[in-house]
Design a protein around this motif. Sequence first.
Motif, PDB file in Angstrom:
ATOM      1  N   GLY A   7     -83.044  31.450 -34.055  1.00 31.78           N
ATOM      2  CA  GLY A   7     -82.793  32.913 -33.815  1.00 31.78           C
ATOM      3  C   GLY A   7     -84.109  33.710 -33.838  1.00 31.78           C
ATOM      4  N   MET A   8     -85.019  33.104 -34.961  1.00 33.10           N
ATOM      5  CA  MET A   8     -86.316  33.778 -35.128  1.00 33.10           C
ATOM      6  C   MET A   8     -87.288  33.289 -33.958  1.00 33.10           C
ATOM      7  N   CYS A   9     -87.189  32.258 -33.443  1.00 31.99           N
ATOM      8  CA  CYS A   9     -87.997  31.742 -32.227  1.00 31.99           C
ATOM      9  C   CYS A   9     -87.595  32.635 -31.175  1.00 31.99           C
ATOM     10  N   GLU A  10     -86.173  32.785 -30.699  1.00 31.30           N
ATOM     11  CA  GLU A  10     -85.728  33.597 -29.637  1.00 31.30           C
ATOM     12  C   GLU A  10     -86.194  35.116 -29.784  1.00 31.30           C
ATOM     13  N   GLY A  11     -86.242  35.538 -31.137  1.00 27.58           N
ATOM     14  CA  GLY A  11     -86.697  36.933 -31.491  1.00 27.58           C
ATOM     15  C   GLY A  11     -88.095  36.999 -30.759  1.00 27.58           C
ATOM     16  N   LEU A  12     -88.993  35.982 -31.456  1.00 27.64           N
ATOM     17  CA  LEU A  12     -90.380  36.115 -31.141  1.00 27.64           C
ATOM     18  C   LEU A  12     -90.693  36.025 -29.733  1.00 27.64           C
ATOM     19  N   GLN A  13     -89.785  35.116 -28.873  1.00 31.12           N
ATOM     20  CA  GLN A  13     -89.861  35.109 -27.469  1.00 31.12           C
ATOM     21  C   GLN A  13     -89.677  36.336 -26.930  1.00 31.12           C
ATOM     22  N   HIS A  14     -88.727  37.012 -27.271  1.00 36.04           N
ATOM     23  CA  HIS A  14     -88.204  38.227 -26.701  1.00 36.04           C
ATOM     24  C   HIS A  14     -89.316  39.389 -26.707  1.00 36.04           C
ATOM     25  N   MET A  15     -89.745  39.450 -28.155  1.00 34.39           N
ATOM     26  CA  MET A  15     -90.825  40.486 -28.467  1.00 34.39           C
ATOM     27  C   MET A  15     -91.913  40.105 -27.461  1.00 34.39           C
ATOM     28  N   SER A  16     -92.250  38.892 -27.473  1.00 33.10           N
ATOM     29  CA  SER A  16     -93.551  38.285 -26.514  1.00 33.10           C
ATOM     30  C   SER A  16     -93.351  38.697 -25.111  1.00 33.10           C
ATOM     31  N   GLU A  17     -92.224  38.737 -24.530  1.00 34.00           N
ATOM     32  CA  GLU A  17     -91.987  38.990 -23.306  1.00 34.00           C
ATOM     33  C   GLU A  17     -92.315  40.852 -22.932  1.00 34.00           C
ATOM     34  N   SER A  18     -91.671  41.419 -24.091  1.00 36.15           N
ATOM     35  CA  SER A  18     -91.678  42.800 -24.015  1.00 36.15           C
ATOM     36  C   SER A  18     -93.342  43.454 -24.292  1.00 36.15           C
ATOM     37  N   VAL A  19     -93.989  42.624 -24.880  1.00 34.28           N
ATOM     38  CA  VAL A  19     -95.488  43.071 -25.150  1.00 34.28           C
ATOM     39  C   VAL A  19     -96.047  42.558 -23.741  1.00 34.28           C
ATOM     40  N   PHE A  20     -95.786  41.430 -23.372  1.00 35.80           N
ATOM     41  CA  PHE A  20     -96.203  40.867 -21.717  1.00 35.80           C
ATOM     42  C   PHE A  20     -96.123  42.052 -20.913  1.00 35.80           C
ATOM     43  N   VAL A  21     -94.871  42.700 -20.919  1.00 34.15           N
ATOM     44  CA  VAL A  21     -94.530  43.742 -19.731  1.00 34.15           C
ATOM     45  C   VAL A  21     -95.447  45.071 -20.207  1.00 34.15           C
ATOM     46  N   GLY A  22     -95.534  45.208 -21.548  1.00 32.06           N
ATOM     47  CA  GLY A  22     -96.386  46.419 -21.875  1.00 32.06           C
ATOM     48  C   GLY A  22     -97.795  46.200 -21.513  1.00 32.06           C
ATOM     49  N   MET A  23     -98.347  44.948 -21.698  1.00 31.54           N
ATOM     50  CA  MET A  23     -99.610  44.909 -21.554  1.00 31.54           C
ATOM     51  C   MET A  23     -99.975  44.852 -19.851  1.00 31.54           C
ATOM     52  N   CYS A  24     -99.014  44.363 -19.051  1.00 35.23           N
ATOM     53  CA  CYS A  24     -99.174  44.492 -17.534  1.00 35.23           C
ATOM     54  C   CYS A  24     -99.337  45.987 -17.415  1.00 35.23           C
ATOM     55  N   GLY A  25     -98.351  46.744 -17.991  1.00 33.15           N
ATOM     56  CA  GLY A  25     -98.633  48.323 -17.505  1.00 33.15           C
ATOM     57  C   GLY A  25     -99.990  48.969 -18.068  1.00 33.15           C
ATOM     58  N   ILE A  26    -100.490  48.374 -19.245  1.00 34.10           N
ATOM     59  CA  ILE A  26    -101.839  49.007 -19.748  1.00 34.10           C
ATOM     60  C   ILE A  26    -103.143  48.182 -19.047  1.00 34.10           C
ATOM     61  N   VAL A  27    -103.030  46.811 -18.732  1.00 31.98           N
ATOM     62  CA  VAL A  27    -104.041  46.163 -18.370  1.00 31.98           C
ATOM     63  C   VAL A  27    -103.939  46.112 -16.845  1.00 31.98           C
ATOM     64  N   GLY A  28    -102.597  45.744 -16.312  1.00 33.98           N
ATOM     65  CA  GLY A  28    -102.440  45.550 -14.933  1.00 33.98           C
ATOM     66  C   GLY A  28    -101.776  44.372 -14.593  1.00 33.98           C
ATOM     67  N   THR A  29    -101.056  44.184 -13.631  1.00 35.18           N
ATOM     68  CA  THR A  29    -100.464  42.795 -13.356  1.00 35.18           C
ATOM     69  C   THR A  29    -101.580  41.904 -12.491  1.00 35.18           C
ATOM     70  N   SER A  30    -101.151  40.775 -12.430  1.00 31.50           N
ATOM     71  CA  SER A  30    -102.256  39.622 -11.923  1.00 31.50           C
ATOM     72  C   SER A  30    -102.732  40.154 -10.526  1.00 31.50           C
ATOM     73  N   GLN A  31    -101.781  40.945  -9.521  1.00 28.70           N
ATOM     74  CA  GLN A  31    -102.169  41.182  -8.152  1.00 28.70           C
ATOM     75  C   GLN A  31    -103.073  42.434  -8.673  1.00 28.70           C
ATOM     76  N   GLN A  32    -102.837  43.369  -9.550  1.00 26.14           N
ATOM     77  CA  GLN A  32    -103.752  44.397  -9.506  1.00 26.14           C
ATOM     78  C   GLN A  32    -105.086  44.141  -9.983  1.00 26.14           C
ATOM     79  N   VAL A  33    -105.139  43.080 -10.979  1.00 30.02           N
ATOM     80  CA  VAL A  33    -106.502  42.501 -11.635  1.00 30.02           C
ATOM     81  C   VAL A  33    -107.035  42.020 -10.356  1.00 30.02           C
ATOM     82  N   ALA A  34    -106.367  40.937  -9.271  1.00 25.19           N
ATOM     83  CA  ALA A  34    -107.044  40.488  -8.503  1.00 25.19           C
ATOM     84  C   ALA A  34    -107.763  41.505  -7.550  1.00 25.19           C
ATOM     85  N   ILE A  35    -107.058  42.599  -7.062  1.00 26.75           N
ATOM     86  CA  ILE A  35    -107.494  43.483  -6.156  1.00 26.75           C
ATOM     87  C   ILE A  35    -108.932  44.292  -6.732  1.00 26.75           C
ATOM     88  N   ARG A  36    -109.018  44.350  -8.220  1.00 26.12           N
ATOM     89  CA  ARG A  36    -110.183  44.713  -8.766  1.00 26.12           C
ATOM     90  C   ARG A  36    -111.401  43.790  -8.639  1.00 26.12           C
TER      91      ARG A  36
END
Length: 683
Positions: A7-36
Motif C-alpha cells: 500500500g505504501m509503495c502504491e501510495g508513493l507511485q500515486h504521489m509520483s504520478e501527481s508530481v509528474f503531472v505537476g512538473m509537466c505543467g511547470i517545466v513543460g511536456t516532452s513535446q513542449q521542451v522539444a519545440i524549445r
Amino acid sequence: MESLHQGMCEGLQHMSESVFVGMCGIVGTSQQVAIRRETIDVKEMVERRLAPHDGSIGMLSGSYREGFRLIGSDIDCMFWLNNHRVIMDKSQSEYYNTVNTILILSDSSESPPGFTLLQLLTPTTYREVQSACVRMNDRVYISSSIWRQLTCSVVFPNSTVHGPCGSGIIAGRLEYDNAWCFVSDFWPQSASSWIDRCHSWPDSEVVHDIVRNGCHFVAIGHPLGTNENLQWRISFSLAEYKLVNSMNQSQFLIYGLLKIFLKEVINQQSEETNKLLCSYHMKTTVFWAIQQNTLTHWCPQNLLAGFWVCFKLLLKWVHEGICPNFFIPQNNLFLAKVRGPTQNRLFLQLHELYKKGLACLLQSSSIRFYIIGVLYNPRLSICTNEIVMRYEVDFDLELVKHFFSFNIDTTDLRPLLQAIKIVEQLVNSPLHQYQDAILRELSSSIFKNAAFILHNMYTMAVVNKHVYIANKICCLMLKLAARFGCVSNMLYIAMYHYKTLRYREALSVIEMTKVKLAQQYLMYNGRVDRVRYTEAVGGQSWSTKMRQAVAWDIELDNEICYINELIPEQESALQNMWPVLNIPLFVMLHFLEFLCYRHIDTTLSQAALDELQVLVHHDQGLYVPDLYRDISWEILGICQQITGNLQAALYSYQQSLTQYSWNQIQTATQRRIQDMVQSTLLQ
C-alpha cells in the motif's frame, strides 16, 4: 505487513504520478521542451553555417538551452572567435590552415584538474586577444582575468563581471550571463576516462557526437590554484546539453524538480548557506545518478524515488566535501565553497530535510499542491499520458512563443541569399517533428529582410530596368514571406508599398490584414480563444494556421531602413547597441494607415490617427505590451507632429521618455522634442 508495504509503495507511485503531472505543467511536456530545443538548434545551425571564418559564433547554453522556462532563470550565452582554435597537442596543428587560423595550445600540465593555461602559438590580429596576452617563461599566454575584463561588455554595455561572464539585467527583470570563450574541436585528454565510463548511459551514438564536438574554455581560473589569473576552465556546456537532450522525460523532470527544490527549499534554510549550492550541482547529481544505474526504471511512477536517490547522493557529497565533475571526476566542484564550518552547517540543514523524508517537498510552494492533493484524495485518478495533458493549441502557442525574434543576425544581402540555400538544404534533409515549421518561419524572416535590403541597394539606381527587376524580386520575396509566415507579415508588404509611394496598394493590403486580425480565433501575443481556434484551424497544417490565425508584433532590424519616418529611432537604438525595434502590431497597422491616407484622404488619415491615439492612451496591455510602450507613444507623437498638433506631439514624446526604454530610442525622442521646440521659437 506485506500488504501495508504494498500500500505504501502504491501510495508513493500515486504521489509520483501527481508530481509528474505537476512538473509537466511547470517545466513543460516532452513535446513542449522539444519545440524549445529544436527552435534554438535550427536557428543556430543556420547561423553557424553563415558565420564568416574571421567572425564570431554565439551559442545559447545553460537551462534556457536545455528547455527550461522557469521563472527567474537567466539567459546564458557563449561566444567565440571562429578562426581561433585550441589544440590539445601540437601535432593537431596539421588539421588547420595556419595562414587563416590562429592556434592556441591547451597546457594543463601545471593546472588543477579541469583547468588549463592557453598558450598562443601563432600571431593574432585581434586586439582583445593581443591585449590579454602575457609572457611567462618565454611563452605567450592568454590571461583569463584580462580577457574577462576586455570582453565583459562586448554584447551589452555596462555589464559586470560574474564568474567567467559579463552579467546584467534586461528590461529590469531578465538576467543574462554572456561568456566570451575559446573553442576546441578536440576532446580533452583529462576527460578521456568519461568515454570508458559510458556503458549504460548515454548510448554510444551520443558519446561519439559529444566527443566529436570538442569543448570550450571559459575565462576563469581555479580559486585555490597557482596562476589563477592565467588559468581557463574547461567547459563541457555543449556536451551537457546533449546529455540533457538524451534524458527521458522523467529524468528531465527530476532535474527540474531538483532545481526547484534548491531554490524554494534548500536556499531558504539560511543566508549563510544559500549561495553554496547551485543549479550546476543539481545537474551533476542527476548525471551521476543516471549513469550509475541507481534506479532501474526512470518513469513517472518512480519520479519521487528518482528525486530521493539524487538528494541522498547530494547529501553524501556535502558530507564528504566532494562533488566530482561528471567529465573530470578529479575536479571537485565543492573545493572552493563547500568546505569548513559552512560545509558542516549546510550538511546539518540538508540532513534535517533528509530526516523528514519526502515530506520535505511540502516546503516547496510549487510542488506542495500536487502532494497534498493525493494525500487528501488517495483514490484520485491521475493520467500521465502527455498527449492527453496538452491540446494541439498548447503546442501551437509554444511554437509561436519561440518564433518571435527569429531573425538571422546579418544585414548583408549575400549571406541572406546563402541562408536561403542552407534552409533549402535542411528542408530536403530528414527533419525532426517541429523543424519544418521552424524552417518556414526562418525563411519568412530571411525573405522580409532581404527584400528591404535589395530595395535600399537599388533606390539610387540610374538604370530603370535594374530598378524594375529589383522591385519585382522584392515583391516576390515579401509575398513568399507572407506565404511562409504569419498574418502580421502582410504589413511588411504594406510597408514596402508605402516606401515605394504606392499608397493605394498599401491600403489594400492593410484592409486585408484588418479582416484577418478581426477574426475571433486569432492567436496573438500568447492569447487565443482556444475553442474558436480549434474549431477554425484545428488539425490543419502549420502553414495554414500561420497564414490564417497567427499574428505577432513587428520587428524591424535597426540596420535596415523599412520606413523613413522611423530612421531617427533606429539610429538611436544602434547607438545604444540595440539590434531591433519591437513595435506592437496594431500600432504599426494604424501608423501605416495614417501615413498612406495622408496622400489620399485627410479625413480618413485623421480617423486612423484617432484610432491610434485611443489605442496608445487606453490599452491595458492587450494590444500594446508594457515593454513596447516607449515606441508606441513615440509613433503617436510622430503622427501628431506631422499633422501640426505640436502640443499633443510634445505630450506623447514626454510620455515615451517616461516608459521603460526597451527599444533604446531616448536619444531620438529628445532630439525630436528639441527640433520641435526650436521650430516653434523660430515661428
